[in-house]
Design a protein around this motif. Structure first.
Motif, PDB file in Angstrom:
ATOM      1  N   ASP A   1      46.880  34.070  36.001  1.00  0.00           N
ATOM      2  CA  ASP A   1      46.946  32.784  35.311  1.00  0.00           C
ATOM      3  C   ASP A   1      48.277  32.074  35.511  1.00  0.00           C
ATOM      4  O   ASP A   1      48.369  30.861  35.287  1.00  0.00           O
ATOM      5  N   ALA A   2      49.307  32.790  35.905  1.00  0.00           N
ATOM      6  CA  ALA A   2      50.585  32.141  36.188  1.00  0.00           C
ATOM      7  C   ALA A   2      50.514  31.314  37.467  1.00  0.00           C
ATOM      8  O   ALA A   2      51.276  30.361  37.640  1.00  0.00           O
ATOM      9  N   ALA A   3      49.583  31.657  38.358  1.00  0.00           N
ATOM     10  CA  ALA A   3      49.446  30.949  39.633  1.00  0.00           C
ATOM     11  C   ALA A   3      48.325  29.926  39.608  1.00  0.00           C
ATOM     12  O   ALA A   3      48.374  28.922  40.327  1.00  0.00           O
ATOM     13  N   HIS A   4      47.308  30.165  38.786  1.00  0.00           N
ATOM     14  CA  HIS A   4      46.158  29.251  38.744  1.00  0.00           C
ATOM     15  C   HIS A   4      45.463  29.391  37.403  1.00  0.00           C
ATOM     16  O   HIS A   4      45.225  30.503  36.925  1.00  0.00           O
ATOM     17  N   ILE A   5      45.162  28.272  36.775  1.00  0.00           N
ATOM     18  CA  ILE A   5      44.445  28.286  35.505  1.00  0.00           C
ATOM     19  C   ILE A   5      43.338  27.259  35.596  1.00  0.00           C
ATOM     20  O   ILE A   5      43.513  26.174  36.177  1.00  0.00           O
ATOM     21  N   HIS A   6      42.180  27.610  35.065  1.00  0.00           N
ATOM     22  CA  HIS A   6      40.998  26.774  35.292  1.00  0.00           C
ATOM     23  C   HIS A   6      39.958  27.029  34.217  1.00  0.00           C
ATOM     24  O   HIS A   6      40.154  27.857  33.303  1.00  0.00           O
ATOM     25  N   SER A   7      38.842  26.339  34.323  1.00  0.00           N
ATOM     26  CA  SER A   7      37.736  26.522  33.391  1.00  0.00           C
ATOM     27  C   SER A   7      37.209  27.950  33.466  1.00  0.00           C
ATOM     28  O   SER A   7      37.216  28.568  34.529  1.00  0.00           O
ATOM     29  N   PRO A   8      36.728  28.490  32.338  1.00  0.00           N
ATOM     30  CA  PRO A   8      36.125  29.827  32.381  1.00  0.00           C
ATOM     31  C   PRO A   8      34.734  29.844  33.006  1.00  0.00           C
ATOM     32  O   PRO A   8      34.103  30.902  33.066  1.00  0.00           O
ATOM     33  N   ALA A   9      34.233  28.702  33.462  1.00  0.00           N
ATOM     34  CA  ALA A   9      32.899  28.633  34.063  1.00  0.00           C
ATOM     35  C   ALA A   9      32.782  29.616  35.216  1.00  0.00           C
ATOM     36  O   ALA A   9      33.611  29.620  36.125  1.00  0.00           O
ATOM     37  N   GLY A  10      31.763  30.454  35.179  1.00  0.00           N
ATOM     38  CA  GLY A  10      31.546  31.429  36.238  1.00  0.00           C
ATOM     39  C   GLY A  10      32.282  32.737  36.051  1.00  0.00           C
ATOM     40  O   GLY A  10      32.052  33.693  36.784  1.00  0.00           O
ATOM     41  N   GLY A  11      33.188  32.808  35.062  1.00  0.00           N
ATOM     42  CA  GLY A  11      33.916  34.052  34.822  1.00  0.00           C
ATOM     43  C   GLY A  11      34.758  34.497  36.005  1.00  0.00           C
ATOM     44  O   GLY A  11      34.840  35.685  36.306  1.00  0.00           O
ATOM     45  N   GLN A  12      35.440  33.547  36.670  1.00  0.00           N
ATOM     46  CA  GLN A  12      36.181  33.862  37.880  1.00  0.00           C
ATOM     47  C   GLN A  12      37.622  34.310  37.638  1.00  0.00           C
ATOM     48  O   GLN A  12      38.243  34.902  38.515  1.00  0.00           O
ATOM     49  N   GLY A  13      38.162  34.000  36.467  1.00  0.00           N
ATOM     50  CA  GLY A  13      39.588  34.198  36.259  1.00  0.00           C
ATOM     51  C   GLY A  13      40.058  35.630  36.407  1.00  0.00           C
ATOM     52  O   GLY A  13      41.056  35.897  37.074  1.00  0.00           O
ATOM     53  N   MET A  14      39.364  36.581  35.788  1.00  0.00           N
ATOM     54  CA  MET A  14      39.808  37.975  35.829  1.00  0.00           C
ATOM     55  C   MET A  14      39.741  38.526  37.249  1.00  0.00           C
ATOM     56  O   MET A  14      40.693  39.172  37.728  1.00  0.00           O
ATOM     57  N   ASN A  15      38.617  38.299  37.950  1.00  0.00           N
ATOM     58  CA  ASN A  15      38.494  38.790  39.315  1.00  0.00           C
ATOM     59  C   ASN A  15      39.598  38.237  40.215  1.00  0.00           C
ATOM     60  O   ASN A  15      40.183  38.951  41.031  1.00  0.00           O
TER      61      ASN A  15
ATOM     62  N   VAL B   1      42.435  30.893  48.106  1.00  0.00           N
ATOM     63  CA  VAL B   1      41.437  31.452  47.196  1.00  0.00           C
ATOM     64  C   VAL B   1      41.581  30.828  45.815  1.00  0.00           C
ATOM     65  O   VAL B   1      40.589  30.402  45.193  1.00  0.00           O
ATOM     66  N   GLY B   2      42.805  30.753  45.307  1.00  0.00           N
ATOM     67  CA  GLY B   2      43.032  30.139  44.001  1.00  0.00           C
ATOM     68  C   GLY B   2      42.588  28.692  43.972  1.00  0.00           C
ATOM     69  O   GLY B   2      41.977  28.236  42.991  1.00  0.00           O
ATOM     70  N   HIS B   3      42.865  27.967  45.048  1.00  0.00           N
ATOM     71  CA  HIS B   3      42.444  26.561  45.127  1.00  0.00           C
ATOM     72  C   HIS B   3      40.926  26.456  45.124  1.00  0.00           C
ATOM     73  O   HIS B   3      40.352  25.596  44.442  1.00  0.00           O
ATOM     74  N   GLY B   4      40.267  27.341  45.860  1.00  0.00           N
ATOM     75  CA  GLY B   4      38.812  27.306  45.920  1.00  0.00           C
ATOM     76  C   GLY B   4      38.163  27.622  44.584  1.00  0.00           C
ATOM     77  O   GLY B   4      37.167  26.999  44.195  1.00  0.00           O
ATOM     78  N   VAL B   5      38.718  28.597  43.855  1.00  0.00           N
ATOM     79  CA  VAL B   5      38.182  28.941  42.537  1.00  0.00           C
ATOM     80  C   VAL B   5      38.369  27.781  41.570  1.00  0.00           C
ATOM     81  O   VAL B   5      37.467  27.456  40.785  1.00  0.00           O
ATOM     82  N   ARG B   6      39.503  27.146  41.603  1.00  0.00           N
ATOM     83  CA  ARG B   6      39.743  25.995  40.727  1.00  0.00           C
ATOM     84  C   ARG B   6      38.756  24.876  41.029  1.00  0.00           C
ATOM     85  O   ARG B   6      38.218  24.242  40.105  1.00  0.00           O
ATOM     86  N   ARG B   7      38.516  24.624  42.290  1.00  0.00           N
ATOM     87  CA  ARG B   7      37.584  23.551  42.665  1.00  0.00           C
ATOM     88  C   ARG B   7      36.157  23.888  42.216  1.00  0.00           C
ATOM     89  O   ARG B   7      35.452  23.042  41.668  1.00  0.00           O
ATOM     90  N   LEU B   8      35.739  25.159  42.445  1.00  0.00           N
ATOM     91  CA  LEU B   8      34.379  25.567  42.076  1.00  0.00           C
ATOM     92  C   LEU B   8      34.174  25.515  40.569  1.00  0.00           C
ATOM     93  O   LEU B   8      33.163  24.973  40.082  1.00  0.00           O
ATOM     94  N   THR B   9      35.103  26.069  39.800  1.00  0.00           N
ATOM     95  CA  THR B   9      34.942  26.091  38.348  1.00  0.00           C
ATOM     96  C   THR B   9      35.031  24.689  37.755  1.00  0.00           C
ATOM     97  O   THR B   9      34.354  24.379  36.770  1.00  0.00           O
TER      98      THR B   9
END
Length: 300
Positions: free
Chosen positions: A81-95, A131-139
């Motif tokens: 989360d220090a590098a990327h923070i985003h919506s919890p949609a999809g449960g991607q944050g922990m992975n 990867v972080g950018h892609g997760v942020r865009r998807l969520t």
């Protein structure tokens, strides 16, 4: 799903039987989250009567979509989360955070023990920032579809999705792709500087930068030990019992796979400590492999 937004119930067991996540109702006053407010949301957004009781923890949060411009600055590194923070949609944050830590951890270990050049640490930014950018865009897109008040998106969310989604998930290909996306098993580093394809690359199987699949079953367990792992495929008599790796036997484990491997024919692949293929080539000439090792794992 409703026209007003999304409401989720997740079975937990402990410390509470269920977790409830909901959109703040439009027009409702802000401030403290109360059980009465949550009960009204459940009453308005569910077709059945649900009785909420014995809350363990109630709070409100805002959804942010932010990413660090750099994952490394000198001796300082950002992950999770220090590098990327985003919506919890999809449960991607922990992975995503766990994969950040795994990617960085083995590189720090090798550099700190003097087994790898400091240049290896720069590959953390190159591999994980996309990867972080892609997760942020998807969520962000998923959250927008699920919460937007735009008439077209509200119609798609409340009328089309309940009928179309089950049909799409019946298709094996769509279901597999969704699983690999949400689980993040499909993430690769093919364009990263530490992923190299040598001559005569096999046309089938994982590529350099891909996560090594568990094919045949048990392969991932074989390469789960520390250090690098060299996989040799094809008839055993074509390979030396101990490949000449220039004094790296303590850092590289060799595995003769024979014909039971992810690649057809005669192939050699170097698997990194995080389970990703770092080098891949066909044939028995290990010249390219040694060049790759000279850069990222110099001989002691």
């Amino acid at each position: 799903m409703s026209a007003a937004g999304l409401l989720f119930f997740f079975p937990l067991g402990t410390p509470a039987t269920w977790r409830m996540i909901a959109m703040h109702p439009p027009g409702a006053p802000g401030g403290e989250v109360t059980l009465d407010l949550l009960q009204r949301i459940a009453d308005d957004w569910t077709p059945d009567r649900l009785s909420l009781r014995d809350p363990v923890w109630m709070t409100s949060f805002r959804v942010h979509n932010r990413g660090a411009a750099h994952y490394r600055k000198g001796p300082f590194f950002l992950a999770g989360d220090a590098a990327h923070i985003h919506s919890p949609a999809g449960g991607q944050g922990m992975n995503t955070g766990i994969q950040d830590a795994l990617n960085l951890g083995w590189k720090l270990a090798h550099v700190c023990r003097g087994a790898a050049p400091e240049e290896l640490l720069d590959t953390y930014q190159a591999e994980r920032a996309p990867v972080g950018h892609g997760v942020r865009r998807l969520t962000d897109r998923a959250f927008t579809v699920g919460t937007s008040s735009h008439p077209a998106l509200r119609l798609a969310r409340t009328r089309l999705a309940p009928h179309v989604a089950p049909l799409l998930l019946r298709a094996t290909g769509a279901r597999a792709r969704l699983f690999r996306t949400v689980s993040e098993l499909g993430i690769h580093y093919r364009s990263g500087p530490a992923s190299v394809t040598g001559p005569r690359r096999p046309r089938q199987g994982p590529r350099a930068g891909d996560r090594l699949p568990d094919t045949p079953a048990g392969l991932q367990r074989r390469v789960a030990g520390p250090g690098y792992h060299l996989l040799l495929t094809g008839p055993a008599h074509l390979w030396p019992e101990v490949p000449p790796l220039g004094g790296r036997r303590d850092l590289v484990s060799t595995h003769h796979l024979g014909t039971r491997s992810p690649w057809p024919g005669i192939t050699h692949a170097l698997v990194r400590p995080d389970g990703y293929v770092g080098y891949l080539a066909g044939g028995t000439d290990l010249t390219g492999l040694r060049t790759h090792l000279d850069r990222w794992l110099p001989a002691p």
